[in-house]
Every structure is written in structure tokens, then in C-alpha cells.
Design an enzyme around this catalytic site. Structure first.
Site, PDB file in Angstrom:
ATOM      1  CE  LYS A 165      -1.949   1.897   3.972  1.00  0.00           C
ATOM      2  NZ  LYS A 165      -1.670   3.329   3.992  1.00  0.00           N
ATOM      3  CG  ASN A 166       2.317   2.828   3.569  1.00  0.00           C
ATOM      4  OD1 ASN A 166       1.137   3.093   3.337  1.00  0.00           O
ATOM      5  ND2 ASN A 166       2.803   2.745   4.802  1.00  0.00           N
ATOM      6  CB  CYS A 186      -5.499  11.073  11.582  1.00  0.00           C
ATOM      7  SG  CYS A 186      -3.923  10.343  11.933  1.00  0.00           S
ATOM      8  NE  ARG A 244      -0.040  10.351  10.241  1.00  0.00           N
ATOM      9  CZ  ARG A 244      -0.420   9.276   9.561  1.00  0.00           C
ATOM     10  NH1 ARG A 244      -1.568   8.709   9.823  1.00  0.00           N
ATOM     11  NH2 ARG A 244       0.354   8.777   8.626  1.00  0.00           N
ATOM     12  CG  ASP A 295       6.050  20.807   9.913  1.00  0.00           C
ATOM     13  OD1 ASP A 295       5.404  19.749  10.085  1.00  0.00           O
ATOM     14  OD2 ASP A 295       7.166  20.995  10.421  1.00  0.00           O
ATOM     15  CG  ASP A 354       2.552   1.593   9.477  1.00  0.00           C
ATOM     16  OD1 ASP A 354       2.150   2.452  10.284  1.00  0.00           O
ATOM     17  OD2 ASP A 354       2.623   1.817   8.245  1.00  0.00           O
ATOM     18  CB  ILE A 373       6.692   7.001  14.708  1.00  0.00           C
ATOM     19  CG1 ILE A 373       7.901   6.068  14.602  1.00  0.00           C
ATOM     20  CG2 ILE A 373       6.468   7.777  13.405  1.00  0.00           C
ATOM     21  CD1 ILE A 373       9.206   6.703  14.201  1.00  0.00           C
ATOM     22  NE  ARG A 378      -7.510   4.471   5.065  1.00  0.00           N
ATOM     23  CZ  ARG A 378      -6.598   4.918   5.908  1.00  0.00           C
ATOM     24  NH1 ARG A 378      -6.892   5.102   7.168  1.00  0.00           N
ATOM     25  NH2 ARG A 378      -5.387   5.217   5.508  1.00  0.00           N
TER      26      ARG A 378
END
Ligand code: UD1
Length: 421
Positions: A22-23, A116, A121, A124, A304, A326, A396
Site C-alpha cells: 500500500k505505502n 487523525c 501528523r 510542515d 505500523d 513515531i 483501507r
């Protein structure tokens, strides 16, 4: 809203084909915006987020065609340079159109993603980098508006390691005038895969996979083809599932070299692992051992994978400490795992998990994508029935997860909810 009903206790046994990542797929789909021609992408997973990205690109005028796991995109006729709030709100990765749009068309209007479930998140660093490349940026009515005639190569040092930030700047720099250097770049394999895809389209990128990426800007990219890498997080999720539930799995179509930190931790937990060039065989007999872990940018243990490892630790022998470095709010699954009988104390970014001999099924609610995967793993081990609600998060980012699990012996089914008109 669909739910997953799991009757826990079954061991897992058999083969699991791992899908495209996915990523990696999401930025690579967005890279099509840089190309005035056809970009053919293979091994694209069947996910909600992929559908959302194709829809987003379609609204801009990118023509798409899907044939199984191959997607053909043609961005010759792009006329709109906007990513509207409705789609960005459902998928933060939409921000990945910002760099390509401003680089090729000199114009972009992209909704700010907002916070989220797992934290603030901000974006910038994406904005700072584009400004350094010469884009003028304003924030107006919740949108990032970027303009540039042609971007100019420069040296960018990001304040922290950011995966999509690196990817956005990498894409933008392919069409900039002169050389761009990204320092403190993310080293994730998905960044490498994006760089390979861009190079196949005529970009000149070297150093991807290190923290210093050098991009020699070119006038234009051209059509081409790329195969998306295998999903290391999906592979890691199935490995955690077998570590918790017991049994023997063979994962195919995967890239073990991208899973070093995960494999090391799972070996420590007692999972027997054998690897080949594109497969992993994992055997679990008995109960896992508790493992301490700390998430970190690649090559460290992926954030993840944190929720899935927590599920393993919930039923492990011993006590473990999990530190999330993270995201500031990525322990939403703790409350839900407790409802299954887990013994977890979480404070700030640290969770102490005291392994229990067994969990017991309950109704739980998925709060984000990887938390959902952690709850499914816990449900596979729990006695009795577990109902995981709000699995749209899972849809998703996992390609037909319940079908893959059912095929290796899990008692799992999707409960469809019919909404009255
Ligand atoms: C990507 C992954 C996500 C993964 C995450 C960390 C995709 C589509 N998503 O998300 O699955 O969990 O990497 O491995 O690839 N940050 C800032 N400012 C910025 C950018 C980031 O402060 O401009 C912070 C974030 O809030 C976070 C940290 O940096 O605390 C890392 O975030 P980042 O690597 O950017 O995550 P994503 O790219 O959004």
C-alpha cells in the site's frame, strides 16, 4: 458498516500470497501526475486507499484503466490541480499529489489533512521543502496553495524523518532545474520503490535507501512501467498472527530483506523462521515469549507493526515494554485489547504488557488501520467470538485480509450491515 466475526482458537496452517505494498502503491500512483504519457503499474493491491487515489487522480483528469493488479494511468490531459477536502479527509496520503502537481503544472491546491486518530501528523516538512525548491505557498481556507514557474534544485534538510515528506519532495525534485539533495531522508523501502519507479519514467535519482538522496532534475519524464514491491507490513501482520495463534504459514511473493527488524523480534518471540528470495516459512509451537520493542524509522521496527506485536505480547509468556516513538497517540487499541482480557498499562508513549494465558472474545472497535490488524490477531487467539467493528479501516489497507486468513484455517467472516434507505 461491515464487521468481522472471529471465532478464536484455530491454528493457522497454509500458504498466504502477499500483495503489493500500500505505502509504495499510493505514492507511485501519484507519480503518474508527473508524466505526459502512459504509466503502467503492476502488483497494485486491491484496497480502498488505492481506489480513493485513483478517484482523486481521475478528478484531475488522469485517465485510468484497471486490469486485475495492473493499473494504467495517463496524465496527458490533466486540467484540475486540486485535491478536495472530502477525499483528503478519508486518506491523508492524498497530500502526495502536492509535489507532482506543482512540479509539472506550477500550480496545486490541496486540502490540509488535519489531525487523525494516531496524532497530529502535520505536513510542515512537505511545505518547507517545496518552499526551498522555489514554490510560493499560502494556506487559505484549509487548503495549501502552491505556485511556481519552474522549481529550482536545492539542498533540503528535513527536521525529522518523514516518509511521505521525503516522497513528495523526491517527486517534485525530478522536474526541478538542477540538482536537489534531500538530507535526513526516510530510508524506508517504499521510498526506494518510488525512486525506482521514477527512474523508470526518466528521472535521475541516486541514494534512495540512504539518508541522502540526490536528484538531478530533468525537463520532462516519459511513459514507462513499474512493479510495486511486496507489502512488508502485510507480511509482518500474518507473521504476528501465526506467532500468536500457533501453526505454520508460508508467505509467498514477499521480500524478506525488507523485514529484518520484524523477523528478528519474532525470532526472539520464539517463531521459527526460514526465508528464501521471495518467501518466508514460519512455524510456531507453544506460547510466544514476551519481547520488548521500540518503534523507529527504517531500518528500525515499523510503527505500523506496533499494534500487531502488542497482540502477540498480550498472550506471551512474560512482561514486555513497548515504546512508540513515531506517533504521539498510537495506543488506541490498548483499551480494546483490555476488553478482550489483556493486561496492559499505557502511559504516554510506553505500554507495559503482562502476558496472560488466554483472552476471551468480546465486541471491539477498530480505531485505525494497524490497530484493526492488532485486534484481529487478538480475536484469532481469544476464546469464543470476537466481533471487530468499524473494519472500514482494515479495508483501507489490507487486501482481502479475512479471505486470506480463512484460507489458512481461521474462523473468520465478514458480517455485512445493510443500511436502511
Ligand atoms: C507514513 C506511512 C504510515 C507510517 C508512517 C511512519 C504512507 C502512506 N504512510 O506516514 O503508514 O505509519 O509513514 O512510518 O506511507 N511529521 C511532522 N511534519 C511533517 C511530516 C511528519 O511533524 O511535515 C511527523 C509526524 O507527525 C510523525 C513523524 O513525523 O510524528 C513521522 O511521520 P511520517 O513519516 O511523515 O508519516 P507519514 O508519511 O504520514
Amino acid at each position: 458498516m461491515d464487521k468481522l466475526l472471529i471465532h478464536g482458537g484455530a491454528r493457522l496452517d497454509g500458504e498466504v500470497p502477499i500483495s503489493g505494498a500500500k505505502n509504495a502503491a499510493l505514492p507511485i500512483l501519484c507519480a503518474s501526475l508527473l508524466v505526459p504519457g502512459t504509466f503502467e503499474i503492476d502488483n497494485v493491491p486491491q484496497l480502498q486507499d488505492v481506489g480513493t487515489t485513483i478517484k482523486l487522480l481521475g478528478r484531475m483528469g488522469v485517465v485510468s484503466e484497471r486490469d486485475g493488479s495492473t493499473v494504467r494511468l495517463d496524465a496527458s490531459g490533466v486540467t484540475h490541480f486540486e485535491a478536495a477536502y472530502d477525499l483528503v479527509a478519508t486518506m491523508r496520503a492524498s497530500i502526495l499529489v502536492l509535489g507532482p502537481l506543482v512540479a509539472r503544472f506550477g500550480e496545486a491546491r490541496v486540502s490540509l489533512p488535519g489531525g487523525c486518530a494516531i496524532g497530529q501528523r502535520p505536513v510542515d516538512q512537505h511545505i518547507k521543502g517545496l518552499q526551498l525548491l522555489g514554490a510560493e505557498i499560502e494556506i487559505e481556507h484549509g487548503y495549501v496553495i502552491a505556485r511556481a514557474s519552474r522549481l529550482r534544485g536545492t539542498r533540503i534538510i528535513t527536521d525529522m524523518v518523514t516518509v511521505t515528506g521525503t516522497e513528495n519532495l523526491l517527486m517534485a525534485a525530478t522536474l526541478a532545474e538542477g540538482e536537489t539533495i534531500i538530507e535526513n531522508a526516510a530510508r524506508e523501502p517504499e521510498v526506494v520503490d518510488l525512486a525506482l519507479a521514477l527512474n523508470a519514467l526518466g528521472a535521475r535519482i541516486r541514494g534512495a535507501g540512504t539518508d541522502r538522496i540526490v536528484i538531478e532534475g530533468v525537463q520532462a519524464l516519459h511513459g514507462g512501467r513499474h512493479r510495486v514491491m511486496s507489502d512488508r507490513i502485510e507480511a509482518g501482520t500474518f507473521l504476528c498472527a501465526v506467532a500468536a495463534a500457533g501453526g505454520e504459514l508460508r508467505l509467498t511473493g514477499c521480500e524478506p530483506s525488507t523485514l529484518d527488524a520484524t523477523l528478528e523480534k519474532l525470532r526472539e518471540a520464539g517463531l521459527q523462521i526460514e526465508t528464501g528470495p521471495d518467501w518466508i516459512r514460519a512455524v510456531m509451537r507453544g506460547r510466544p515469549r514476551a519481547v520488548n520493542l521500540r518503534t523507529a524509522p527504517y531500518p528500525g521496527l515499523a510503527t505500523d507493526m506496533q499494534a500487531q506485536f502488542m497482540a502477540v505480547n498480550c498472550v506471551a509468556e512474560g512482561t514486555s515494554v513497548i515504546t512508540e516513538t513515531i506517533f504521539e497517540n498510537r495506543f488506541m487499541h490498548v483499551q480494546e485489547m483490555r476488553r478482550l482480557g489483556a493486561d496492559i498499562d499505557a502511559q504516554g508513549n510506553t505500554a507495559v504488557v503482562r502476558g496472560v494465558a488466554g483472552l476471551s472474545g468480546a465486541i471491539v472497535m477498530a480505531t485505525d488501520l494497524r490497530a484493526s490488524a492488532g485486534l484481529v490477531i487478538a480475536g484469532l487467539v481469544a476464546r469464543g467470538d470476537t466481533l471487530v467493528d468499524r473494519i472500514y479501516h482494515l479495508d483501507r489497507g489490507y487486501d482481502r485480509m479475512e479471505r486470506k486468513l480463512a484460507a489458512v484455517g481461521a474462523h473468520i467472516e465478514r458480517v455485512r450491515t445493510v443500511v436502511d434507505a
